[in-house]
Write an enzyme that holds these catalytic residues in place. Structure first.
Site, PDB file in Angstrom:
ATOM      1  N   ASP A 337      -4.642  -9.866  -4.621  1.00 39.17           N
ATOM      2  CA  ASP A 337      -3.858 -11.084  -4.539  1.00 39.17           C
ATOM      3  C   ASP A 337      -4.593 -12.053  -3.614  1.00 39.17           C
ATOM      4  O   ASP A 337      -5.531 -11.672  -2.903  1.00 39.17           O
ATOM      5  CB  ASP A 337      -2.469 -10.761  -3.974  1.00 39.17           C
ATOM      6  CG  ASP A 337      -1.472 -11.883  -4.220  1.00 39.17           C
ATOM      7  OD1 ASP A 337      -1.844 -12.874  -4.880  1.00 39.17           O
ATOM      8  OD2 ASP A 337      -0.342 -11.776  -3.727  1.00 39.17           O
ATOM      9  N   ASP A 609       1.497  -7.947  -2.050  1.00 40.10           N
ATOM     10  CA  ASP A 609       2.489  -7.906  -0.985  1.00 40.10           C
ATOM     11  C   ASP A 609       3.868  -8.363  -1.437  1.00 40.10           C
ATOM     12  O   ASP A 609       4.828  -8.242  -0.695  1.00 40.10           O
ATOM     13  CB  ASP A 609       2.041  -8.767   0.206  1.00 40.10           C
ATOM     14  CG  ASP A 609       1.722 -10.201  -0.212  1.00 40.10           C
ATOM     15  OD1 ASP A 609       1.964 -10.554  -1.390  1.00 40.10           O
ATOM     16  OD2 ASP A 609       1.230 -10.963   0.639  1.00 40.10           O
ATOM     17  N   ASP A 613       4.476  -7.981  -7.358  1.00 39.74           N
ATOM     18  CA  ASP A 613       3.319  -7.077  -7.439  1.00 39.74           C
ATOM     19  C   ASP A 613       3.718  -5.633  -7.703  1.00 39.74           C
ATOM     20  O   ASP A 613       2.860  -4.811  -8.033  1.00 39.74           O
ATOM     21  CB  ASP A 613       2.518  -7.128  -6.130  1.00 39.74           C
ATOM     22  CG  ASP A 613       1.925  -8.497  -5.868  1.00 39.74           C
ATOM     23  OD1 ASP A 613       1.484  -9.132  -6.828  1.00 39.74           O
ATOM     24  OD2 ASP A 613       1.913  -8.918  -4.700  1.00 39.74           O
TER      25      ASP A 613
END
Length: 885
Positions: A337, A609, A613
């Protein structure tokens, strides 16, 4: 959250387009702006169920635990325990059973972490919400919300369900769903032209947080039908798969089991044919089984992985499943990410440009406007991150940014309007009124007639200013235009206040990369690991951040393009050798990317996070969550949690994982090398038809496999990394723990040489006592004591050969001198224990009675002492020759 409500029934709610005009939406939901009646809400709650996320049904834990107790390696240990019991060594059998149960319980409890991933999503639903019922405001438990309810949202509230705004404007932190670091504005009467529902300017979603503004909204989805509920369902459907190491160990275990059974049963008739009685042949078969079963392999692997877990914890990575240590070491692709992972998740002013495009020569004038034109509180840390970054910039340039000073000077406020994309204030400054404006350049520039210095803004100047803005945006900066003008009186309207402005310049903001990420990415590249960026953020921003930290960002693929991309095209993009930025990625996109990479044979580590996800973290070979900035959902779904949110810790984990796998191979090599000297004596006994007595007893083999062998094997699990560990390509997913080269070293070189040395020591003792083939060595014969000494010599020879094997197994290709003879202190201690344990079995009378040993003549040690050097030297020569070739 309530627990007395019934679970959601099977009744399905009719599909409704939440983005249709408000009047039609209220009609379809059979609701009104004043809210539902309590009776209607109760009926809907009964019909469609509470506003709760789906919970997975309880597991049948006895079956789950039983599966851990019948793992192939566990089955091998059960066989070993049964043989130990049959041989009369009850304590040994009980100890092996204890190892089986301990390992089974450990694996069982590790598996339970997957169950908690979905449960953690429930923490994102607020416990109580303000709702209009019967025309009045009521504060109800969020689980009681139903479709059609009118909810009231204010600053600081968490949105309790997916809803459509019908009045007001709110700024929403949706990063847990979208991955975007900056809050987004949602307003009831905005034009909805977004490509996807998550970007709709009129919709808010369950679990997101209102950071500013107030609004009323009508609920159109609850519970599992919300966006967060859909993610929960995705996570619940994704089961945990075996790691590469688990698959390889399972294959090795079945291979060993097959070999043991085939050899033991297949050679039973051979012994009878060679002249053995059936009872003697049965003893022979048991010996072969025991010799082929590495009883210490499973606990050794478990303890080696546990040591890796401890090492990674010290480096800042908490591993929730033991095998994840090795999986991280075999990673070939990291999908990371952006927000909070590569970046610090905090905006800051990167550039301040004057109208001429150069660094502004008058930062104080711009800072003064930014200090006044704001509603954030930098002292309390409340407000939009962009606003806070601008106030920190103003504070750095000597401006008073306290809320009290700003409010005392303010005469009028025109708040940020998402349609106008700007904000303005009128303030009393040094006895005069000043209008301060900031906003999107395309909205502020048309309102400016002059620029700082008094020059008029001509068409040519405006074109050059637009080009300047495009240049800044191309560097992934969020660009704001700043302007001001003096006012003779308080303006009568916003349009009057914002007319005839003087352009001061442009502010470029960025969410900066973490300083340590660039080195970590470089280490990934040197280790042959590809890094893709998968983010919900803007593609240009993500690509620029990727380039700053060293990720190739050779191609940017947005969510819409990814949705249209056929599977073969996606495969070619992912494995074409380029590093890719996937922007505006939805949870399904991340899952699709993880699946595509796995289908292409890659071992995938997915970092994240946010709630969005979680499914991908579950689906990837290894999910890596951020421990500080990450959500509980991500932490529960992941197998590794970074306690410091440091991307560099992933690289440390890769290094540790590679070391652990190498060490697993080292002690497997060490254990396998002793199979030949343990099996060959039984074959010699069978082939000779008993003319050559058994050179080794079953109990002596067990003493080797669970006694002298164990500590050195464990010490090899703590072996330091070999030179060049992070400079080699990741191993293939199909590459096993056991390789042809390993078997050649274990069986063809060290095993055969050890067997020759062991049998040499055995026959040397027998012949020294006057033995000849076929001579009686039973309890009543004169040669019986010599026979006990001979089997003891075989046992001792295997122990001495183990020492040479242990040193040889420390390296795969480099020489022992390259890593140092004494760098593994645990191995030296394990060898010392091995020698003491062997001496106890040889010289303590009560152990002599149990294991059938006898004290050795002094001259035998002259035969034994060179054995470690001979075994190690043969393998060292092999490694030297293969290095040169």
């Amino acid at each position: 959250m309530t627990t007395h409500l019934r679970p959601p029934p099977a009744t399905a709610e009719p599909d409704i387009d939440a983005r249709e005009p408000i009047g039609l939406l209220l009609r379809d939901l059979r609701s009104v702006p004043g809210g539902l009646t309590s009776r209607e809400a109760a009926r809907r709650l009964q019909a469609y169920g509470p506003n709760e996320l789906p919970h997975k049904g309880g597991r049948q834990w006895p079956l789950a635990l039983l599966r851990q107790l019948v793992h192939p390696l566990a089955l091998l240990l059960w066989v070993a325990a049964g043989l130990a019991w049959f041989a009369g060594t009850t304590n040994l059998a009980i100890a092996i059973v204890g190892v089986i149960i301990l390992n089974g319980l450990l694996a069982f409890f590790q598996e339970q972490q997957a169950e908690r991933a979905v449960e953690a999503l429930g923490k994102y639903l607020p416990e109580r919400s303000a709702v209009l019922r019967d025309g009045l405001v009521a504060h109800l438990e969020s689980a009681e919300l139903v479709r059609g309810d009118i909810v009231l949202l204010a600053e600081g509230d968490r949105v309790p369900a997916d809803a459509r705004l019908i009045e007001g404007t709110v700024d929403v932190d949706a990063s847990m769903l979208t991955g975007e670091s900056a809050p987004v504005t949602r307003t009831a009467d905005a034009a909805d032209d977004a490509d996807r529902a998550l970007d709709s300017p009129v919709l808010v979603f369950s679990g997101t947080v209102c950071v500013a503004g107030s609004a009323r909204a009508v609920v159109h989805a609850t519970g599992r039908r919300t966006e967060i509920g859909r993610i929960a369902s995705l996570s619940a459907r994704i089961g945990r798969e075996e790691s590469p190491l688990e698959r390889q160990v399972r294959r090795v275990a079945w291979l060993i089991a097959g070999v043991a059974v085939v050899v033991g049963v297949g050679f039973l008739p051979l012994g009878v044919a060679a002249g053995l009685s059936w009872s003697a042949a049965f003893v022979f078969a048991i010996g072969l089984l025991v010799a082929n079963v590495p009883e210490g392999l499973l606990p050794t692997i478990t303890l080696a992985l546990a040591a890796g877990v401890r090492s990674m914890a010290k480096a800042g990575a908490l591993v929730k499943r033991l095998s994840a240590v090795e999986t991280l070491g075999s990673t070939t692709v990291i999908c990371t990410d952006k927000t909070g992972t590569l970046t610090q998740n905090s905006m800051r002013v990167e550039e301040l440009r004057g109208p001429d495009g150069a660094e502004s020569a008058h930062p104080r004038e711009t800072a003064a406007v930014l200090a006044r034109c704001s509603t954030a509180d930098v002292a309390g840390g409340s407000g939009d991150p962009t606003e806070l970054a601008l106030l920190r910039f103003a504070d750095d340039h000597g401006q008073n940014v306290t809320t009290s000073a700003r409010e005392a000077a303010r005469k009028a406020l025109y708040p940020f309007d998402p349609r106008l994309k700007r904000m303005s204030t009128v303030d009393l400054v040094d006895g005069g009124l000043v209008v301060a404006v900031k906003g999107a350049p395309e909205q502020v520039l048309p309102l400016c007639s002059t620029e700082l210095g008094g020059a008029e803004l001509t068409a040519d100047r405006r074109a050059r200013l637009s080009a300047l803005v495009d240049s800044m945006a191309g560097r992934a900066l969020r660009v704001l235009a700043v302007a001001r003008r003096d006012a003779p009186a308080i303006p009568g309207s916003r349009a009057e206040a914002e007319d005839g402005l003087c352009l001061l310049g442009f502010v470029g903001l960025v969410d900066p990369p973490r300083p340590e990420v660039a080195d970590a990415v470089a280490d990934c590249h040197s280790a042959g690991i590809t890094v893709h960026v998968v983010t919900g953020d803007n593609g240009l921003t993500a690509a620029e951040i990727a380039r700053r930290v060293g990720i190739g960002a050779d191609r940017v693929v947005d969510g819409a393009a990814l949705a249209r991309m056929p599977e073969p095209d996606l495969d070619s993009v992912l494995v074409g050798g380029d590093e890719v930025v996937f922007s505006r990625a939805a949870p399904e996109d991340k899952l699709r990317i993880a699946d595509a990479l796995r289908d292409c044979g890659e071992v995938v580590a997915m970092t994240g996070d946010g709630v969005n996800d979680a499914p991908a973290l579950r689906r990837a070979d290894i999910g890596v969550a951020m421990g500080v900035g990450g959500t509980d959902v991500a932490k529960e779904a992941a197998t590794v949690v970074l306690t410091d949110d440091n991307f560099a810790t992933i690289v440390a984990g890769v290094r540790e994982g590679r070391r652990v796998f190498d060490n697993v191979r080292k002690f497997v090599l060490y254990i396998f090398a002793h199979a030949v000297p343990e099996v060959l004596p039984f074959l010699l006994f069978a082939i000779s038809g008993g003319a050559i007595p058994l050179p080794l007893t079953v109990l002596q083999i067990l003493a080797i496999d669970l006694g002298t062998e164990t500590l050195p094997a464990l010490a090899l699990g703590r072996e330091p990394a070999e030179p060049g560990l992070m400079a080699r390509r990741p191993r293939s997913r199909r590459e096993g723990v056991v390789t042809g080269r390993m078997l050649l070293r274990a069986w063809g070189i060290m095993g055969v040489l050890s067997a020759v040395l062991v049998l040499g020591a055995y026959f040397a003792v027998l012949y020294a006592a006057g033995w000849h083939p076929g001579a009686d060595v039973s309890d009543s014969s004169p040669l019986h004591h010599a026979y006990l000494q001979a089997t003891t010599a075989s046992f001792a020879a295997i122990v001495f050969c183990q020492i040479g094997t242990a040193f040889a197994a420390r390296t795969e290709r480099v020489s022992l001198r390259a890593i140092g003879l004494g760098t593994n202190k645990l191995l030296l201690g394990g060898i010392a224990f091995e020698l003491l344990f062997a001496a106890a079995l040889i010289y303590l009378p009560w152990l002599q009675d149990v294991f059938g040993t006898a004290a050795l003549p002094a001259w035998v040690y002259a035969v034994l002492v060179p054995m470690p050097v001979l075994v190690w030297g043969a393998d060292e020569l092999f490694r030297l020759l293969t290095r040169r070739s």
